[in-house]
Design a protein around this motif. Sequence first.
Motif, PDB file in Angstrom:
ATOM      1  N   ILE A 105       0.831  -1.203   0.000  1.00 23.68           N
ATOM      2  CA  ILE A 105       0.000   0.000   0.000  1.00 23.68           C
ATOM      3  C   ILE A 105       0.861   1.246   0.000  1.00 23.68           C
ATOM      4  O   ILE A 105       1.945   1.265   0.577  1.00 23.68           O
ATOM      5  CB  ILE A 105      -1.056   0.024   1.140  1.00 23.68           C
ATOM      6  N   SER A 106       0.336   2.270  -0.670  1.00 25.03           N
ATOM      7  CA  SER A 106       1.124   3.486  -0.834  1.00 25.03           C
ATOM      8  C   SER A 106       1.210   4.227   0.492  1.00 25.03           C
ATOM      9  O   SER A 106       0.300   4.164   1.331  1.00 25.03           O
ATOM     10  CB  SER A 106       0.493   4.380  -1.894  1.00 25.03           C
ATOM     11  N   SER A 107       2.290   4.963   0.669  1.00 24.90           N
ATOM     12  CA  SER A 107       2.488   5.649   1.946  1.00 24.90           C
ATOM     13  C   SER A 107       1.495   6.805   2.125  1.00 24.90           C
ATOM     14  O   SER A 107       1.356   7.333   3.221  1.00 24.90           O
ATOM     15  CB  SER A 107       3.926   6.148   2.068  1.00 24.90           C
ATOM     16  N   SER A 108       0.768   7.176   1.050  1.00 26.04           N
ATOM     17  CA  SER A 108      -0.248   8.230   1.200  1.00 26.04           C
ATOM     18  C   SER A 108      -1.387   7.788   2.114  1.00 26.04           C
ATOM     19  O   SER A 108      -2.165   8.610   2.577  1.00 26.04           O
ATOM     20  CB  SER A 108      -0.809   8.632  -0.170  1.00 26.04           C
ATOM     21  N   VAL A 109      -1.468   6.484   2.378  1.00 25.02           N
ATOM     22  CA  VAL A 109      -2.529   5.977   3.250  1.00 25.02           C
ATOM     23  C   VAL A 109      -2.339   6.501   4.682  1.00 25.02           C
ATOM     24  O   VAL A 109      -3.272   6.504   5.491  1.00 25.02           O
ATOM     25  CB  VAL A 109      -2.558   4.427   3.221  1.00 25.02           C
ATOM     26  N   LYS A 110      -1.127   6.982   4.988  1.00 21.71           N
ATOM     27  CA  LYS A 110      -0.838   7.432   6.355  1.00 21.71           C
ATOM     28  C   LYS A 110      -1.729   8.576   6.821  1.00 21.71           C
ATOM     29  O   LYS A 110      -1.953   8.755   8.007  1.00 21.71           O
ATOM     30  CB  LYS A 110       0.631   7.845   6.457  1.00 21.71           C
TER      31      LYS A 110
ATOM     32  N   ILE B 292       6.150   5.676  -4.296  1.00 26.40           N
ATOM     33  CA  ILE B 292       7.072   6.803  -4.487  1.00 26.40           C
ATOM     34  C   ILE B 292       6.306   8.094  -4.233  1.00 26.40           C
ATOM     35  O   ILE B 292       5.253   8.324  -4.854  1.00 26.40           O
ATOM     36  CB  ILE B 292       7.679   6.804  -5.915  1.00 26.40           C
ATOM     37  N   ALA B 293       6.812   8.894  -3.321  1.00 23.96           N
ATOM     38  CA  ALA B 293       6.178  10.165  -2.951  1.00 23.96           C
ATOM     39  C   ALA B 293       4.702   9.976  -2.610  1.00 23.96           C
ATOM     40  O   ALA B 293       3.847  10.775  -2.991  1.00 23.96           O
ATOM     41  CB  ALA B 293       6.345  11.182  -4.084  1.00 23.96           C
ATOM     42  N   GLY B 294       4.406   8.898  -1.931  1.00 18.50           N
ATOM     43  CA  GLY B 294       3.037   8.652  -1.498  1.00 18.50           C
ATOM     44  C   GLY B 294       2.164   7.989  -2.542  1.00 18.50           C
ATOM     45  O   GLY B 294       1.032   7.590  -2.246  1.00 18.50           O
ATOM     46  N   VAL B 295       2.673   7.858  -3.753  1.00 19.63           N
ATOM     47  CA  VAL B 295       1.873   7.238  -4.834  1.00 19.63           C
ATOM     48  C   VAL B 295       2.234   5.760  -4.917  1.00 19.63           C
ATOM     49  O   VAL B 295       3.411   5.404  -5.020  1.00 19.63           O
ATOM     50  CB  VAL B 295       2.159   7.923  -6.192  1.00 19.63           C
ATOM     51  N   GLY B 296       1.217   4.906  -4.857  1.00 18.61           N
ATOM     52  CA  GLY B 296       1.443   3.474  -5.034  1.00 18.61           C
ATOM     53  C   GLY B 296       1.597   3.184  -6.514  1.00 18.61           C
ATOM     54  O   GLY B 296       0.807   3.666  -7.322  1.00 18.61           O
ATOM     55  N   TYR B 348      -3.590   6.569  -5.120  1.00 22.09           N
ATOM     56  CA  TYR B 348      -3.220   7.620  -4.173  1.00 22.09           C
ATOM     57  C   TYR B 348      -4.381   7.868  -3.205  1.00 22.09           C
ATOM     58  O   TYR B 348      -5.545   7.884  -3.612  1.00 22.09           O
ATOM     59  CB  TYR B 348      -2.882   8.919  -4.919  1.00 22.09           C
ATOM     60  N   ASN B 349      -4.030   8.038  -1.946  1.00 19.11           N
ATOM     61  CA  ASN B 349      -5.024   8.381  -0.925  1.00 19.11           C
ATOM     62  C   ASN B 349      -4.911   9.865  -0.617  1.00 19.11           C
ATOM     63  O   ASN B 349      -3.844  10.323  -0.179  1.00 19.11           O
ATOM     64  CB  ASN B 349      -4.745   7.604   0.355  1.00 19.11           C
ATOM     65  N   PHE B 350      -5.967  10.605  -0.843  1.00 25.99           N
ATOM     66  CA  PHE B 350      -5.951  12.033  -0.533  1.00 25.99           C
ATOM     67  C   PHE B 350      -6.347  12.228   0.934  1.00 25.99           C
ATOM     68  O   PHE B 350      -7.039  11.388   1.520  1.00 25.99           O
ATOM     69  CB  PHE B 350      -6.917  12.785  -1.450  1.00 25.99           C
ATOM     70  N   ALA B 351      -5.913  13.372   1.475  1.00 27.98           N
ATOM     71  CA  ALA B 351      -6.101  13.608   2.913  1.00 27.98           C
ATOM     72  C   ALA B 351      -7.570  13.653   3.323  1.00 27.98           C
ATOM     73  O   ALA B 351      -7.906  13.335   4.452  1.00 27.98           O
ATOM     74  CB  ALA B 351      -5.410  14.911   3.304  1.00 27.98           C
ATOM     75  N   LEU B 356      -7.954   7.359  -5.337  1.00 30.57           N
ATOM     76  CA  LEU B 356      -7.958   7.282  -6.798  1.00 30.57           C
ATOM     77  C   LEU B 356      -7.057   6.131  -7.234  1.00 30.57           C
ATOM     78  O   LEU B 356      -5.939   5.984  -6.744  1.00 30.57           O
ATOM     79  CB  LEU B 356      -7.444   8.597  -7.400  1.00 30.57           C
ATOM     80  N   ASN B 357      -7.572   5.328  -8.148  1.00 32.11           N
ATOM     81  CA  ASN B 357      -6.831   4.167  -8.645  1.00 32.11           C
ATOM     82  C   ASN B 357      -6.977   4.136 -10.161  1.00 32.11           C
ATOM     83  O   ASN B 357      -8.092   4.184 -10.682  1.00 32.11           O
ATOM     84  CB  ASN B 357      -7.447   2.905  -8.003  1.00 32.11           C
ATOM     85  N   VAL B 358      -5.854   4.124 -10.887  1.00 31.71           N
ATOM     86  CA  VAL B 358      -5.913   4.046 -12.358  1.00 31.71           C
ATOM     87  C   VAL B 358      -5.025   2.897 -12.824  1.00 31.71           C
ATOM     88  O   VAL B 358      -3.965   2.635 -12.244  1.00 31.71           O
ATOM     89  CB  VAL B 358      -5.462   5.374 -13.032  1.00 31.71           C
TER      90      VAL B 358
END
Lengths: 240, 461
Positions: A105-110, B292-296, B348-351, B356-358
């Motif tokens: 899972i991407s670290s943006s999940v934090k 990378i930079a929060g993007v899976g 990517y998970n936004f705050a 969003l998943n592509v």
Amino acid sequence: MKALISILIFLTTTLVATAQNANDILKKMDEVLYAPKDMTAKTKIIITDKNGNEKTREAVMKQKGTDMRLFRFTAPASQAGIATLSLPNDVMYLYLPSYAKERRISSSVKSQKFAGTDFSYDDMEAKSYEDKYTAKLLKTEGDVYVLEMKPRSPKSQYSKLISKINKENYYPVYTEYYDKGNNKIKIATYVFEKIGNYWNPKEVTMTDLKKKHKTTMITYDVKYDTGLSDEDFSVRKLKQ
Amino acid sequence: MKTTSISLLSSFFLFLATAFISAQEEETKIKFSGELKTDQRFLYQSPNSWAWNENRLTFRLSKKFRNDKGKFHTEVWLRNIGLPEITTSSDLYNKGIVDPYNLEIREAYVQLYGFLSKNLDIKIGRQRIAWGTADLINPTDNLNPYDLEDVLDFGRHRGSDAISFDYYFTPSFSLHGTYIPIFQPANMPVGVFADALSPEIVLPPPYHLENLNDNIDMPKYTLGESSTAGIKLKGFAAGIDLSLSYVWGRDGFPTPSYNTISPGDNPGGLNLDIQSTYFRQSIFGFDMATSIAGVGLWAEAAGFLPEKEQVMTTDMTPMFPGSPVPVTRDSIVLKKEMFFKYVIGADYNFANGMYLNVQFLHGFVNERGRENLNDYFFIQYEKRFFDDRLKTEPLQGAFIVSDWNNVKDNYALIYSPEISFMATDNAEITISSAIFAGKGNNPFAKFADYDMFLFGFKYSF
């Protein structure tokens, strides 16, 4: 002129001493929180909405050092078996039993809420405070130090934390969380108990001030220093 | 002889496993869990035909052995699926027709951790061996047969009766191996999508198809003919999960090998007999995942190499009864050359709770050969409300291009917004729509008349 130099020396010394004290306090807090080599525990999570309705989640947790954690839900049925593995350098995996495999899972999940609770993945992270924050001692009051902690990472969802640290035993008793707009958004309160040589956060309550919503995490059946190895924090174990 | 070998091999492993289990004092209790799920769909187009009726009771039993030495796990589906197809009064005496149901063992296996060596885990029994890092559609996931019963449930596979092992050189570097003795073909879609993945048969005027018969030659149940084997090397380095894999198996879809065309009873009418086989192939796989930079980010590719050129012989001898020699024509269905299917994707998970998943996919599950692979763009946008109780997916779907030289006549569009609500901790209600549009010879373009409403309810226990 001599007087000015004296004042400057005094101010500089005081500032350095304050900063050093704050970082020392943070370091000591880390030493208390992460003193055990490893920990195994059961967790009960009670989520209370603004109308007082409660939902309960249960999980088992293993932790080693400051950056390895395995968290597996055991209840409710809809979430039982779902597990997360956190490893150093923001490497995280999710295991969903229905998919029969792990997923990176991407670290943006934090920045996301952890399983519908008021804790974010970031809050749940087992990483030392010293690594995550720079600290400033705001004041001392009663039996606590009041620290302001600013995230080292610009990607943090918070602008700062204000935390009260027990003077004698260096565990946190209260923390305020501020968003990027400097608004106070969450409050955490802690109840610690001593198990053997270690201080255990047996009850942590996080309150979302905007939503008037709170989550209490109760830790029990705690076992320290059982000899967990790095292998216990692997994808192999996550899938078991 | 070969059947005896399989039996001996299986017996040997079962003996070892039994001996291992009996050495353990099993102290943990059996865990029982499951779901009750209903899935109902009807078409928007009048007269609003029922498109799907499924009521599924999933039972799961699992038991861990003492000291985490292994586990037993099983998952069984008991289902009432489909619509009663009663045509005669005698059907009313058949409860299987009046009230269609089926029982399916999805998984039933014993897994032993630290078997013979502390680094070795083995799994014996019916199991799902899920490979690949992409989301739902995995070109490298070829050990279990595809379960295409519900064509909208992308990526579903059935379990296989298999022996598999994982050997861990280090906690993050492992070797996986699987042996599946009996070949299992993919099962095809049912309901309104029954013909979705079948190739269209077009005859030149004035001919029309009067009768169609087909026969499938299943591989012989011998060690050499029916076996599937796979191996995968998996590791983690510099923040990236990587794997390389190889599968020696058969394509799960039947490929026509011999067609016989004969005259029908009516002028211009033709009878067509199709004989199909499952060809053997090698599949070389690669996948990776990182953040990378929060993007899976993930990528997955599989190179499919048929063992032989697949030739289809069309026998038209019955059309020319006076011919002294057989009238046949050979055409190549699939060349003996490697073709690649691949996926690249990001999420990517936004705050604020948005997700969003592509993904981009080259080559769907039923597509074969370099020149027959289409391009698929998938998107999923999700936003949660009310402490995650309400999940909305207002933008979810796919855009498919089957010919980049003429996109406007060779495309398909799937739009499937969805809302799901957790009524209680264990009860979830889902409503969604599936809207299709498109042109050309693409499976999803054929769904244009099947826009539908979907209702689902799931209770976990």
